[in-house]
Design an enzyme around this catalytic site. Structure first.
Site, mmCIF file in Angstrom:
data_model
loop_
_atom_site.group_PDB
_atom_site.id
_atom_site.type_symbol
_atom_site.label_atom_id
_atom_site.label_comp_id
_atom_site.label_asym_id
_atom_site.label_seq_id
_atom_site.Cartn_x
_atom_site.Cartn_y
_atom_site.Cartn_z
ATOM 1 N N GLU A 266 13.516 33.307 -26.787
ATOM 2 C CA GLU A 266 14.711 33.496 -27.646
ATOM 3 C C GLU A 266 15.887 33.623 -26.698
ATOM 4 O O GLU A 266 16.198 34.720 -26.237
ATOM 5 C CB GLU A 266 14.562 34.781 -28.477
ATOM 6 C CG GLU A 266 13.456 34.757 -29.486
ATOM 7 C CD GLU A 266 13.813 33.971 -30.745
ATOM 8 O OE1 GLU A 266 14.973 33.545 -30.890
ATOM 9 O OE2 GLU A 266 12.917 33.771 -31.573
ATOM 10 N N CYS B 165 23.817 37.021 -29.532
ATOM 11 C CA CYS B 165 23.337 35.673 -29.222
ATOM 12 C C CYS B 165 23.892 34.692 -30.247
ATOM 13 O O CYS B 165 24.059 33.501 -29.963
ATOM 14 C CB CYS B 165 21.815 35.642 -29.208
ATOM 15 S SG CYS B 165 21.085 36.312 -30.697
HETATM 16 P P1 NAD Z 1 19.384 38.764 -19.437
HETATM 17 O O1 NAD Z 1 18.787 37.411 -19.397
HETATM 18 O O2 NAD Z 1 20.202 39.193 -18.281
HETATM 19 O O3 NAD Z 1 18.216 39.864 -19.591
HETATM 20 C C1 NAD Z 1 17.301 39.845 -20.658
HETATM 21 C C2 NAD Z 1 16.016 40.540 -20.233
HETATM 22 O O4 NAD Z 1 15.345 39.741 -19.251
HETATM 23 C C3 NAD Z 1 16.244 41.905 -19.576
HETATM 24 O O5 NAD Z 1 15.185 42.752 -19.919
HETATM 25 C C4 NAD Z 1 16.239 41.571 -18.086
HETATM 26 O O6 NAD Z 1 15.885 42.671 -17.298
HETATM 27 C C5 NAD Z 1 15.202 40.453 -18.018
HETATM 28 N N1 NAD Z 1 15.454 39.447 -16.970
HETATM 29 C C6 NAD Z 1 16.636 38.831 -16.705
HETATM 30 N N2 NAD Z 1 16.462 37.902 -15.749
HETATM 31 C C7 NAD Z 1 15.156 37.942 -15.399
HETATM 32 C C8 NAD Z 1 14.358 37.210 -14.456
HETATM 33 N N3 NAD Z 1 14.883 36.277 -13.679
HETATM 34 N N4 NAD Z 1 13.039 37.500 -14.375
HETATM 35 C C9 NAD Z 1 12.495 38.446 -15.175
HETATM 36 N N5 NAD Z 1 13.201 39.163 -16.086
HETATM 37 C C10 NAD Z 1 14.512 38.917 -16.194
HETATM 38 O O7 NAD Z 1 20.211 38.891 -20.801
HETATM 39 P P2 NAD Z 1 21.132 40.078 -21.312
HETATM 40 O O8 NAD Z 1 22.398 40.086 -20.530
HETATM 41 O O9 NAD Z 1 20.354 41.335 -21.423
HETATM 42 O O10 NAD Z 1 21.433 39.576 -22.822
HETATM 43 C C11 NAD Z 1 22.338 38.549 -23.096
HETATM 44 C C12 NAD Z 1 21.665 37.192 -23.217
HETATM 45 O O11 NAD Z 1 20.559 37.266 -24.113
HETATM 46 C C13 NAD Z 1 22.603 36.160 -23.833
HETATM 47 O O12 NAD Z 1 22.404 34.934 -23.190
HETATM 48 C C14 NAD Z 1 22.170 36.108 -25.284
HETATM 49 O O13 NAD Z 1 22.514 34.914 -25.951
HETATM 50 C C15 NAD Z 1 20.682 36.281 -25.145
HETATM 51 N N6 NAD Z 1 20.069 36.786 -26.376
HETATM 52 C C16 NAD Z 1 19.343 35.916 -27.119
HETATM 53 C C17 NAD Z 1 18.792 36.336 -28.331
HETATM 54 C C18 NAD Z 1 18.019 35.391 -29.208
HETATM 55 O O14 NAD Z 1 17.326 35.869 -30.100
HETATM 56 N N7 NAD Z 1 18.098 34.079 -29.014
HETATM 57 C C19 NAD Z 1 18.956 37.669 -28.750
HETATM 58 C C20 NAD Z 1 19.687 38.541 -27.927
HETATM 59 C C21 NAD Z 1 20.242 38.082 -26.738
#
Ligand code: NAD
Length: 515
Positions: A268, A302
């Site tokens: 997601e 998102c």
């Molecule tokens: P993020 O990608 O920085 O982090 C999300 C999660 O993944 C966190 O728990 C983080 O610690 C982990 N993470 C990040 N990079 C990683 C890696 N390389 N390896 C392993 N784990 C990793 O996102 P964020 O800043 O927390 O949230 C914003 C983003 O999430 C936006 O792009 C938004 O569109 C997306 N989002 C999508 C949905 C959906 O349902 N499509 C819902 C909410 C947020």
């Protein structure tokens, strides 16, 4: 921080100076001993929580325990599993305001939206409880004499949930509540920005399972971890499904790791959501939908509206109404009543927004409203900004990208065919919307030749989905579906049974294999 709230949620007893437990399994907690991490409140940048890196060997042991516990939990009748979720939901209802407090404190979204997020958790619990009596399979007509075919759904095993900061409890619940009633055990890697929300949910779930002492108790766990530890979870073969919510770059990083061990992944990821306002639209409704979709959660959903296509006949007037509406958005402390927009989540998010606005100018765009930081009448330390309105050509490179901040691109269009093409021309495919009174336009928009997104709305904004539908998107958004409809099937394995109740052993496709 409000001590009464932490005490009511049971967190204050866990708070040790400079170190929160990093790993939780049922009622067991483990403290990390490695590098220290901390999270700050976006409101004033004060430190909320500190914890230390936990060793990979501890994490592996917890995953092994979850695997053992799965053997027991999968045999608990699904409606009984549903009862645990029901008990949890009642506890959440009792603590709705406290949980909403933590969401606002850690994510910076306004308190009213945080209450909505807790309600979303309660709603998905209701859905999961009903589902626990509806995990149906099919009976299928067999081509053979006196044969029957069945389809059954069995639990998968340990499910790993990775969640983002902006919906710190709802996204976990979408996954966790369904995964649990489906008979799985779970490990949750929450965003390290929103650790207190995660701990509070874990403790309430623990309270719920304790009400059923004869059931397996260690069926869920929580880990507060950095990327390195997260990778070790993602690579663990005992985790049958990784459901990950976050940025496209996170999805691109973890997806190959899961694929290399032939595991399952549910992604997601980010969106680049658009709305088309046609010349037949009810403009007062469209305006309200645009403002909530673009400014709500400070443009950090998102599903936040990023691209607004406006028909050329109404373009000028609609934009001047939009500027007036933006001027009325009250920005400040997200706990205060009447504030509609809180801070950005971090300094990094602010810098990213400013970089994007610079690129906007470099690529021929014009900022017609907002974008700058506000320092007056807001808590000091936080990154409060005026939401930005930008006139730009859709072909500008920056428009292809999701910037997780309140920036809305305004694009004038002429023909419906042309705007549909532009609408679908970005790499992401999460949420989309059209405002129109023209039946043909709305039907085309929802049809297979219309919007290519997972969520396609008519006369509703791009954000604020209900839990009853399957949630998710296409292309770079990752293709996953969570929450309602039949998304539960993602947390189960499908088994096809063929039963022979004849006196013969006929082969399928009429194959003759006589000895
Ligand atoms: P993020 O990608 O920085 O982090 C999300 C999660 O993944 C966190 O728990 C983080 O610690 C982990 N993470 C990040 N990079 C990683 C890696 N390389 N390896 C392993 N784990 C990793 O996102 P964020 O800043 O927390 O949230 C914003 C983003 O999430 C936006 O792009 C938004 O569109 C997306 N989002 C999508 C949905 C959906 O349902 N499509 C819902 C909410 C947020």
């Amino acid at each position: 921080m409000n001590d009464n709230i932490l005490t009511k949620l049971g967190i204050s007893t866990l708070l040790k100076k400079d170190n929160l437990p990093s790993l939780y399994l049922g009622d067991k907690v483990y403290y990390g001993t490695g590098k220290q991490f901390f999270s700050r409140s976006p409101i004033d940048f004060n430190i909320n929580a500190k914890f230390k890196k936990i060793s990979n060997s501890k994490v592996e042991k917890v995953i092994d325990s979850l695997q053992d516990e799965f053997q027991l939990w999968q045999e608990v009748p699904a409606p009984k599993r549903g009862e645990v979720v029901k008990t949890f939901s009642l506890l959440v209802k009792e603590n709705k305001r406290e949980l909403a407090f933590l969401i606002t404190l850690e994510s910076g979204k306004i308190y009213e939206e945080s209450l909505g997020e807790v309600q979303e958790l309660i709603d998905i619990c209701d859905f999961a409880v009903g589902l626990s009596r509806q995990l149906y399979g099919l009976t299928i007509a067999s081509e053979r004499f006196r044969h029957k075919m069945l389809e059954q759904w069995h639990p998968l095993g340990v499910v790993g949930i990775i969640s983002a900061f902006n919906f710190p409890i709802a996204v976990w619940a979408w996954n966790a509540m369904l995964a649990l009633v489906c008979g799985n055990t779970i490990i949750w890697k929450s965003s390290s920005q929103t650790t207190l929300c995660a701990i509070a949910c874990h403790l309430l779930l623990q309270k719920a399972i304790k009400a059923y002492p004869t059931l397996p108790q260690n069926i869920f766990s929580l880990i507060l971890a950095n990327r390195q530890t997260t990778k070790s979870i993602v690579k663990n073969k005992n985790i049958k499904l990784i459901s990950a919510t976050g940025s496209v770059s996170m999805g691109k990083s973890i997806s190959p790791m899961v694929a290399s061990r032939l595991g399952r992944v549910l992604l997601e990821l980010g969106g680049n959501n658009a709305m088309i306002v046609t010349n037949s639209a009810k403009l007062d409704l469209a305006l309200r939908a645009v403002v909530f979709s673009s400014v709500g959660t400070s443009g950090q959903r998102c599903t936040s509206l990023r691209r607004l296509f406006i028909h050329k006949k109404i373009y000028k007037d609609f934009i001047s109404s939009l500027v007036k509406a933006y001027e009325c958005v009250n920005i400040g402390d997200p706990f205060k009543r009447k504030v509609l927009m809180g801070p950005l989540v971090s300094k990094k998010a602010y810098k990213n927004m400013q970089l994007t606005l610079k690129k906007v100018k470099d690529q021929g765009g014009k900022i017609i409203y907002g974008g700058e930081r506000i320092k007056n009448n807001v808590p000091s330390g936080g990154y409060y900004v005026k939401p930005a309105l930008v006139k730009i050509k859709h072909s500008a490179k920056i428009v292809q990208k999701e910037t997780f901040a309140p920036i809305l691109y305004l694009i004038e269009y002429d023909s419906f065919e042309e705007v549909l093409k532009l609408h679908n021309s970005v790499p992401q495919g999460l949420s989309s919307s059209i405002f129109t009174q023209d039946l043909k336009e709305s039907e085309i928009f929802m049809s297979s030749i219309g919007s290519d997104c997972g969520i396609t709305n008519v006369n509703i904004g791009t954000s604020g989905a209900e839990i009853g539908g399957a949630f998710g998107g296409e292309k770079d958004t990752g293709g996953g579906r969570e929450s309602g409809s039949d998304s539960w099937k993602n947390y189960m394995r499908r088994v096809t049974n063929t039963i022979n109740y004849s006196n013969e052993i006929p082969l399928s496709q009429g194959i003759n294999f006589e000895l």
